[in-house]
Design a protein around this motif. Structure first.
Motif, PDB file in Angstrom:
ATOM      1  N   PHE A  32       0.798  -1.109   0.157  1.00  0.00           N
ATOM      2  CA  PHE A  32       0.071  -0.034  -0.096  1.00  0.00           C
ATOM      3  C   PHE A  32       0.689   1.196  -0.007  1.00  0.00           C
ATOM      4  N   ILE A  33       2.019   1.376   0.760  1.00  0.00           N
ATOM      5  CA  ILE A  33       2.641   2.488   0.795  1.00  0.00           C
ATOM      6  C   ILE A  33       3.593   2.492  -0.478  1.00  0.00           C
ATOM      7  N   GLY A  34       3.928   1.469  -1.086  1.00  0.00           N
ATOM      8  CA  GLY A  34       4.697   1.407  -2.234  1.00  0.00           C
ATOM      9  C   GLY A  34       3.938   2.052  -3.492  1.00  0.00           C
ATOM     10  N   VAL A  35       2.557   1.448  -3.216  1.00  0.00           N
ATOM     11  CA  VAL A  35       1.671   2.205  -4.425  1.00  0.00           C
ATOM     12  C   VAL A  35       1.307   3.619  -4.226  1.00  0.00           C
ATOM     13  N   ALA A  36       1.386   4.003  -3.051  1.00  0.00           N
ATOM     14  CA  ALA A  36       1.237   5.328  -2.621  1.00  0.00           C
ATOM     15  C   ALA A  36       2.165   6.212  -3.109  1.00  0.00           C
ATOM     16  N   ALA A  37       3.710   5.873  -3.165  1.00  0.00           N
ATOM     17  CA  ALA A  37       4.707   6.457  -3.562  1.00  0.00           C
ATOM     18  C   ALA A  37       4.813   6.441  -4.773  1.00  0.00           C
ATOM     19  N   LEU A  38       4.393   5.482  -5.468  1.00  0.00           N
ATOM     20  CA  LEU A  38       4.207   5.492  -7.132  1.00  0.00           C
ATOM     21  C   LEU A  38       3.494   6.405  -7.899  1.00  0.00           C
ATOM     22  N   ALA A  39       2.121   6.439  -7.123  1.00  0.00           N
ATOM     23  CA  ALA A  39       1.294   7.448  -7.390  1.00  0.00           C
ATOM     24  C   ALA A  39       1.746   8.899  -7.227  1.00  0.00           C
ATOM     25  N   THR A  40       2.484   9.120  -6.125  1.00  0.00           N
ATOM     26  CA  THR A  40       2.817  10.388  -5.787  1.00  0.00           C
ATOM     27  C   THR A  40       3.909  10.788  -6.800  1.00  0.00           C
ATOM     28  N   GLY A  41       5.035   9.831  -7.094  1.00  0.00           N
ATOM     29  CA  GLY A  41       5.864   9.901  -8.348  1.00  0.00           C
ATOM     30  C   GLY A  41       5.216  10.489  -9.577  1.00  0.00           C
ATOM     31  N   ALA A  42       4.398   9.735  -9.820  1.00  0.00           N
ATOM     32  CA  ALA A  42       3.669   9.902 -11.192  1.00  0.00           C
ATOM     33  C   ALA A  42       3.034  11.430 -11.357  1.00  0.00           C
ATOM     34  N   PHE A  43       2.267  11.679 -10.033  1.00  0.00           N
ATOM     35  CA  PHE A  43       1.841  13.100  -9.952  1.00  0.00           C
ATOM     36  C   PHE A  43       2.690  13.982  -9.907  1.00  0.00           C
ATOM     37  N   THR A  44       3.738  13.921  -9.323  1.00  0.00           N
ATOM     38  CA  THR A  44       5.104  14.629  -9.036  1.00  0.00           C
ATOM     39  C   THR A  44       5.577  15.127 -10.532  1.00  0.00           C
ATOM     40  N   LEU A  45       5.929  13.943 -11.394  1.00  0.00           N
ATOM     41  CA  LEU A  45       6.564  14.222 -12.511  1.00  0.00           C
ATOM     42  C   LEU A  45       5.685  14.832 -13.536  1.00  0.00           C
ATOM     43  N   LEU A  46       4.296  14.535 -13.539  1.00  0.00           N
ATOM     44  CA  LEU A  46       3.223  15.066 -14.467  1.00  0.00           C
ATOM     45  C   LEU A  46       3.053  16.899 -14.232  1.00  0.00           C
ATOM     46  N   PHE A  47       2.951  17.142 -12.850  1.00  0.00           N
ATOM     47  CA  PHE A  47       2.663  18.395 -12.460  1.00  0.00           C
ATOM     48  C   PHE A  47       3.521  19.156 -11.906  1.00  0.00           C
ATOM     49  N   GLY A  48       4.635  18.645 -11.396  1.00  0.00           N
ATOM     50  CA  GLY A  48       5.927  19.498 -10.617  1.00  0.00           C
ATOM     51  C   GLY A  48       5.199  20.062  -9.531  1.00  0.00           C
ATOM     52  N   MET A  49       5.487  19.693  -8.308  1.00  0.00           N
ATOM     53  CA  MET A  49       5.126  20.246  -7.238  1.00  0.00           C
ATOM     54  C   MET A  49       6.156  20.413  -6.005  1.00  0.00           C
ATOM     55  N   PRO A  50       5.837  21.294  -5.158  1.00  0.00           N
ATOM     56  CA  PRO A  50       6.817  21.399  -4.201  1.00  0.00           C
ATOM     57  C   PRO A  50       6.733  20.349  -3.095  1.00  0.00           C
ATOM     58  N   LEU A  51       7.804  20.230  -2.243  1.00  0.00           N
ATOM     59  CA  LEU A  51       7.891  19.151  -1.378  1.00  0.00           C
ATOM     60  C   LEU A  51       6.860  18.971  -0.403  1.00  0.00           C
ATOM     61  N   ALA A  52       6.413  19.947   0.181  1.00  0.00           N
ATOM     62  CA  ALA A  52       5.506  20.034   1.151  1.00  0.00           C
ATOM     63  C   ALA A  52       4.287  19.168   0.391  1.00  0.00           C
TER      64      ALA A  52
END
Length: 151
Positions: A32-52
């Motif tokens: 579950f944590i791994g899937v959450a990290a992958l989803a966060t990574g994909a979202f970050t790569l697509l939209f570029g967000m600050p660390l917070a």
């Protein structure tokens, strides 16, 4: 080298490492944590967000993944060819056991394998065989074993 990676790729690598860790040491939580990290990574790569925002998004994804996982897997019953697998007392019903202390409608003791159990029902005298018909708490309910009349 890690300094040159975008944060989205770090999230993806972390997610993949967590999924690999789940395979190596299964506990069915890291997935579950791994899937959450992958989803966060994909979202970050697509939209570029600050660390917070990445951390907030990861927290939300992890909570949602765990809640969905608990809901899906909590409702699944384990299939077994033996429904009494973990119910030792229910497995004894129908077995024939030996009386070691007189059994009547109030008390008595029987030997089941290498252990002794409280019993009631009967009647049965020490040395006689009785059949377990049920269980009441930790007390076995027994009846005399049917025997053929002498010929």
């Amino acid at each position: 080298m890690i300094d040159n990676l975008e944060p989205g790729w770090l999230w993806m690598i972390g997610g993949i490492l967590l999924l690999i860790a789940e395979i190596i040491a299964p506990g069915f939580f890291l997935v579950f944590i791994g899937v959450a990290a992958l989803a966060t990574g994909a979202f970050t790569l697509l939209f570029g967000m600050p660390l917070a925002f990445q951390l907030i998004l990861f927290t939300i994804y992890a909570l949602v993944a765990v809640m969905i996982g608990r809901k899906v897997y909590a409702n699944q019953a384990a299939d077994s060819s033996d429904p009494l697998l973990n119910d030792r007392v229910a497995r004894m019903v129908g077995k024939s056991v030996t009386v070691i202390e007189t059994v009547d409608e109030h008390s008595g003791r029987v030997r089941v394998g290498d252990s002794e159990w409280s019993a009631r029902g009967g009647p049965g005298r020490p040395g006689e065989r009785v059949r377990i018909t049920g269980v009441d708490g930790n007390c076995l309910l027994v009846e005399p074993e049917r025997q053929l009349p002498p010929s």
